[in-house]
Design a protein around this motif. Structure first.
Motif: not given
Length: 581
Positions: A58-61, A78-81, A176-185
């Motif tokens: 997945f593409r994640v921050p 918004l992701w981790d172990h 959730v971490c792939q939303s446009e809002n999160v990408i811009e943030w």
């Protein structure tokens, strides 16, 4: 030049690569929740790939760098172990004490609190993002987290330490971490002040924020490591340290590292590996050579048909040694990387046009071409390298040899004499086991050497050349003829003259061939049929007419010619046998 080319590759593939601040990461499990933060189920993303279970990418921050005693304070976005996401301690070992187990639990609670704080911060700054709000509600509900820990897949999730989890809203495709809002943030987040300075980027030439540490690259060493780094004060200058000595902007670093990680990914079709070195190739524009080149160098035993088709497609673009397609002037790159203790080592950087690379590869195959290619095909470089070392093991291949040979092939140059010496040594050690691959190596080495030589040496032919008068070649032919005579005279013999005399015959022929010729008279007498005796004497006589004397020593080139002459003559016998002659 390397970093610039990788940045250009990112720009070309931008639609298929992660945006700034993101990376591709394996996320084995997804926590599926509704908009109210209620837990629904735990999704296992594993997919079957040739019998192996592989988690989905997945593409994640980008993961936050963690080090030191307070690494638990650094949570991912918004992701981790499972320690951060669910306060799940890592698995205790049988030898662990109660105190150590308590420490694992304490660390997990600290990690979880750090993750909650991170999500809370994002929720405050993105008040209209439904997904982020849902994750925050889930994390603040002990009951919902407990539901997660009794889910069907939870025991599978916690089998391994550090299993990553992400979040997804029900009836949506993206995390959730792939939303446009999160990408811009993510794009707007400032870099740590201690790690950046204003300066001019060496790649873009523009004034921007220069980063002290460069991003790590995966797929070369056991652990991710940077391609560009300074880790010793001896390399500092003008009071600058680490990346400030070679100023590159944060955006350029992200581009080149993301592009290189993409090229090095496990499923990449433009990557191959020889010994400890990983190779990647790419062009300025989409080009079929990107997919063909790995088959030229890598072992295609898993799918030999694909390798044959790739080489066939390359040959279709060449006519009379010239590349025929319109994309011949496009730039093409090959980068070879090897692991090191501090950073990745660049073993080879080769730049040229598509036409140059294609024509030089075509010439390499022409140089390799020898009797038997119709059956065996053109061997990839990896097989040839294995044929030159002890036990055919990759671990025994000298570290620098593959990159040197790849460079010679793509440049159309002579092959390193070290390659030839390795093959000759193996032939002596293995009593003249002149295999197809070894014969290919010797022919390619000698023909490329003759091509660049000022002498008038003719190139070696593909099959037996009865007009060839070079001493080494003729002696190799004679040795094969004498061995054939012995086998005919003594059918089923366990050891032939090759097993006892090959090394001496190919190095010091004068000391051996007198004995071998005397033995041949006894072998001729043992032949039952008179016509067989006549044919045997005729074969020996034909070759002896080409030999003026038996030299005391043969140099390296003549030892190679000896092996090729021996191989050609034996192949000639096989063909006659198949034809019933």
């Amino acid at each position: 030049m390397i970093l610039q080319a990788l940045c250009d590759y990112y720009d070309r593939k931008e639609q298929n690569l992660p945006p700034f601040g993101f990376e591709e990461k394996a996320i084995p499990f997804i926590i599926v929740i509704d908009e109210s933060g209620h837990f629904l189920y735990l999704e296992n993303t594993a997919e079957n790939d040739n019998g192996k279970t592989i988690p989905k990418i997945f593409r994640v921050p980008k993961a936050s760098g963690r080090s030191g005693a307070k690494s638990y304070e650094t949570a991912n976005c918004l992701w981790d172990h499972y320690g951060y996401v669910a306060a799940q301690p890592k698995n205790a070992k049988p030898k662990d004490t109660e105190k150590q187990k308590e420490k694992y639990l304490e660390d997990a609670q600290k990690q979880h609190q750090s993750f909650k704080n991170k999500v809370k911060q994002i929720a405050v700054e993105l008040p209209n993002d439904t997904g982020v709000k849902a994750v925050e509600k889930f994390l603040n509900s002990v009951a919902e987290i407990n539901k997660l820990k009794v889910a069907d897949n939870w025991s599978e999730c916690v089998k391994k330490d550090g299993t990553n989890l992400g979040f997804r809203l029900a009836e949506t495709e993206n995390l959730v971490c792939q939303s446009e809002n999160v990408i811009e943030w993510i794009k707007k987040q400032p870099l740590p002040e201690a790690d950046v300075k204003d300066g001019f980027c060496l790649i873009t030439g523009e004034k921007s924020q220069i980063t002290r540490l460069h991003d790590s690259v995966r797929g070369v060493a056991q652990k991710p490591a940077p391609l560009a780094a300074i880790n010793d004060s001896a390399y500092n200058s003008f009071g600058k340290e680490k990346g400030f000595n070679f100023p590159v902007s944060a955006h350029s670093i992200f581009k080149y590292a993301t592009a290189l990680n993409h090229l090095l990914r496990k499923t990449s079709t433009t990557k191959f590996r020889i010994a400890d070195t990983s190779y990647v190739c790419w062009a300025d524009k989409d080009n079929n050579l990107e997919n063909v080149l790995p088959f030229v160098f890598n072992d295609t035993s898993d799918d030999p048909d694909a390798g044959a088709e790739a080489i066939k497609s390359l040959f279709s673009t060449i006519h009379n040694g010239a590349y025929q397609q319109r994309d011949g002037n496009d730039r093409f790159y090959l980068l070879a990387l090897a692991p090191n203790s501090a950073r990745i080592v660049v073993r080879l950087w080769q730049v040229g046009t598509v036409a140059d690379f294609a024509e030089n590869i075509y010439q390499w195959f022409e140089d390799l071409k020898i009797e038997g290619y119709d059956h065996y095909g053109y061997p990839p470089l990896k097989k040839l390298l294995r044929a030159s070392v002890l036990q055919y093991k990759d671990d025994n291949i000298p570290p620098n040899m593959p990159a040197d040979i790849v460079k010679s092939i793509l440049s159309g140059w002579q092959i390193s004499s070290t390659f030839m010496q390795s093959v000759v040594r193996r032939l002596k050690a293995e009593q003249g086991n002149v295999t197809y691959n070894r014969a290919c190596i010797l022919k390619a080495f000698l023909n490329r050497k003759y091509r660049f030589s000022t002498s008038s040496q003719k190139e070696i032919t593909v099959s037996l050349n009865k007009e060839e008068r070079r001493t080494g070649y003729c002696l190799g032919r004679l040795f094969a003829v004498l061995e054939k005579l012995q086998q005919d005279a003594q059918p089923g013999i366990n050891a032939t003259i090759r097993d006892r005399y090959y090394s001496s015959a190919s190095c010091t022929p004068k000391s051996v061939f007198g004995t071998l010729l005397r033995l041949s008279t006894h072998h001729i007498k043992k032949l039952e049929n008179q016509s067989w005796r006549v044919n045997a004497e005729k074969r020996i006589g034909e070759v002896m007419e080409l030999i003026d004397e038996f030299p005391a020593n043969l140099n390296l080139d003549n030892q190679g010619l000896f092996a090729i002459g021996y191989y050609h003559q034996k192949q000639s016998f096989y063909q006659k046998s198949e034809q019933g002659e």
